[in-house]
Design a protein around this motif. Sequence first.
Motif, PDB file in Angstrom:
ATOM      1  N   GLN A   1       0.843  -1.214   0.000  1.00 45.66           N
ATOM      2  CA  GLN A   1       0.000   0.000   0.000  1.00 45.66           C
ATOM      3  C   GLN A   1       0.870   1.252   0.000  1.00 45.66           C
ATOM      4  O   GLN A   1       0.549   2.248  -0.658  1.00 45.66           O
ATOM      5  N   ARG A   2       1.980   1.201   0.733  1.00 48.23           N
ATOM      6  CA  ARG A   2       2.885   2.369   0.737  1.00 48.23           C
ATOM      7  C   ARG A   2       3.449   2.618  -0.657  1.00 48.23           C
ATOM      8  O   ARG A   2       3.591   3.754  -1.079  1.00 48.23           O
ATOM      9  N   GLN A   3       3.787   1.512  -1.364  1.00 43.52           N
ATOM     10  CA  GLN A   3       4.323   1.723  -2.710  1.00 43.52           C
ATOM     11  C   GLN A   3       3.232   2.302  -3.615  1.00 43.52           C
ATOM     12  O   GLN A   3       3.535   3.107  -4.506  1.00 43.52           O
ATOM     13  N   ARG A   4       1.979   1.942  -3.384  1.00 41.37           N
ATOM     14  CA  ARG A   4       0.886   2.534  -4.166  1.00 41.37           C
ATOM     15  C   ARG A   4       0.801   4.048  -3.886  1.00 41.37           C
ATOM     16  O   ARG A   4       0.529   4.842  -4.777  1.00 41.37           O
TER      17      ARG A   4
ATOM     18  N   SER B   1      11.575  -4.219  -5.378  1.00 41.78           N
ATOM     19  CA  SER B   1      12.592  -5.075  -4.759  1.00 41.78           C
ATOM     20  C   SER B   1      12.478  -5.127  -3.235  1.00 41.78           C
ATOM     21  O   SER B   1      13.007  -6.052  -2.620  1.00 41.78           O
ATOM     22  N   ALA B   2      11.784  -4.162  -2.610  1.00 39.41           N
ATOM     23  CA  ALA B   2      11.646  -4.206  -1.152  1.00 39.41           C
ATOM     24  C   ALA B   2      10.346  -4.894  -0.728  1.00 39.41           C
ATOM     25  O   ALA B   2      10.015  -4.922   0.457  1.00 39.41           O
ATOM     26  N   LEU B   3       9.619  -5.462  -1.698  1.00 40.06           N
ATOM     27  CA  LEU B   3       8.292  -6.021  -1.388  1.00 40.06           C
ATOM     28  C   LEU B   3       8.294  -7.543  -1.436  1.00 40.06           C
ATOM     29  O   LEU B   3       9.132  -8.150  -2.106  1.00 40.06           O
ATOM     30  N   ASP B   4       7.321  -8.165  -0.756  1.00 40.57           N
ATOM     31  CA  ASP B   4       7.149  -9.620  -0.845  1.00 40.57           C
ATOM     32  C   ASP B   4       6.820 -10.006  -2.283  1.00 40.57           C
ATOM     33  O   ASP B   4       6.223  -9.212  -3.021  1.00 40.57           O
ATOM     34  N   VAL B   5       7.154 -11.253  -2.660  1.00 40.90           N
ATOM     35  CA  VAL B   5       6.972 -11.675  -4.056  1.00 40.90           C
ATOM     36  C   VAL B   5       5.512 -11.534  -4.508  1.00 40.90           C
ATOM     37  O   VAL B   5       5.234 -11.069  -5.607  1.00 40.90           O
TER      38      VAL B   5
ATOM     39  N   GLN C   1       1.519  -7.774  -7.895  1.00 39.50           N
ATOM     40  CA  GLN C   1       0.410  -6.801  -7.918  1.00 39.50           C
ATOM     41  C   GLN C   1       0.898  -5.419  -8.358  1.00 39.50           C
ATOM     42  O   GLN C   1       0.248  -4.732  -9.153  1.00 39.50           O
ATOM     43  N   ILE C   2       2.042  -5.014  -7.826  1.00 36.09           N
ATOM     44  CA  ILE C   2       2.549  -3.667  -8.156  1.00 36.09           C
ATOM     45  C   ILE C   2       2.985  -3.607  -9.625  1.00 36.09           C
ATOM     46  O   ILE C   2       2.733  -2.614 -10.320  1.00 36.09           O
TER      47      ILE C   2
END
Length: 332
Positions: free
Chosen positions: A168-171, A192-196, A201-202
């Motif tokens: 959500q933060r990346q959104r 790269s800092a997010l779960d697979v 989704q992103i």
Amino acid sequence: MTQAQTPPLLEVSQLSKTYHLNNSLLQRLAREPVLALKAVDRVSFSVRAGETLGLIGESGCGKSTLARIVLRLHEPTSGRIVFDGADITALPYREMTALRRRMQIIFQDPYASLNPRKSVLDIVGLPMAIQGISRRSEIRDRVVAMIESVGLKSEYLNRFPHQFSGGQRQRIGIARALILNPSLVVCDEPVSALDVSVQAQIISLLKALKRELGLTYIFISHDIGVIGHVSDRIAVMYLGEIVETGPSRSLLTAPQHPYTKALLSSVPRIDVRQKSERVKLSGDLPSPLSPPAGCKFHTRCPFVFDRCRVEAPVLRPRGPESAAACHLLEAP
Ligand code: SF4
């Protein structure tokens, strides 16, 4: 007009960035040697309107620095940047601030890139305020529309970053980058800092937004799987230089440079029938403070020969829209 005929939105020629370390007044008085770190070394490429150029390379190869120079967040040491037909290499700060409306960046770390003291409304609305839009109601309306288009609810408007998950933060970061309707967006390792599971989704969101809003991306990643999934064309970087570039499909299926082959060999394959040449990458990336002479990749290249140690290969055309820098590829 075909994609190949589309005029470039961005053209970069011979761009270099050297940082001088040990250069404080005290160190100069003590006559300490100045260390020169060549982060980006005579890089040239172009990006057409509506395409995604993937920039791939190991951490520390200079890809993020290159992207920041293109946006003039860092100043180049030499070279030229042309955006939408205008030379912006030396554009004064004031004019560059106005142009930033059309050139935005999505940062890697959705935890560090959002101010923890600001609400979603303030974070996403900040670029509008910087561009001189002061009517609170206008900012609010546009922020609501923007966060909804990135998959967030309007009731999140007054919440703070710590109340959201990483995805959500990346959104929120994406909404902030797109609020001014930019043409060019640099996506600097945005997943790269997010779960697979969240990465997928992103990436889907970024691809959908590109289609809907007619965006042009420079997509940076150290993950060739991610780059292959999003890019129309790919540029491979090694120690500040582009060593191979080409259309995504041909570069991924028939890589020419040993480093590109090594990057592809590092990806586990599910289809055991694929038997293309595998190249093992050994050792770490050398320090950019003392790069190897000749071909910078020679200390790790399994095909190294005498010429590689003394002469740097030049990036030369190797087919339609493809180029690579390797002595092995040159006719004897
Ligand atoms: Fe390897 Fe030589 Fe080609 Fe460099 S120039 S990639 S060291 S074969």
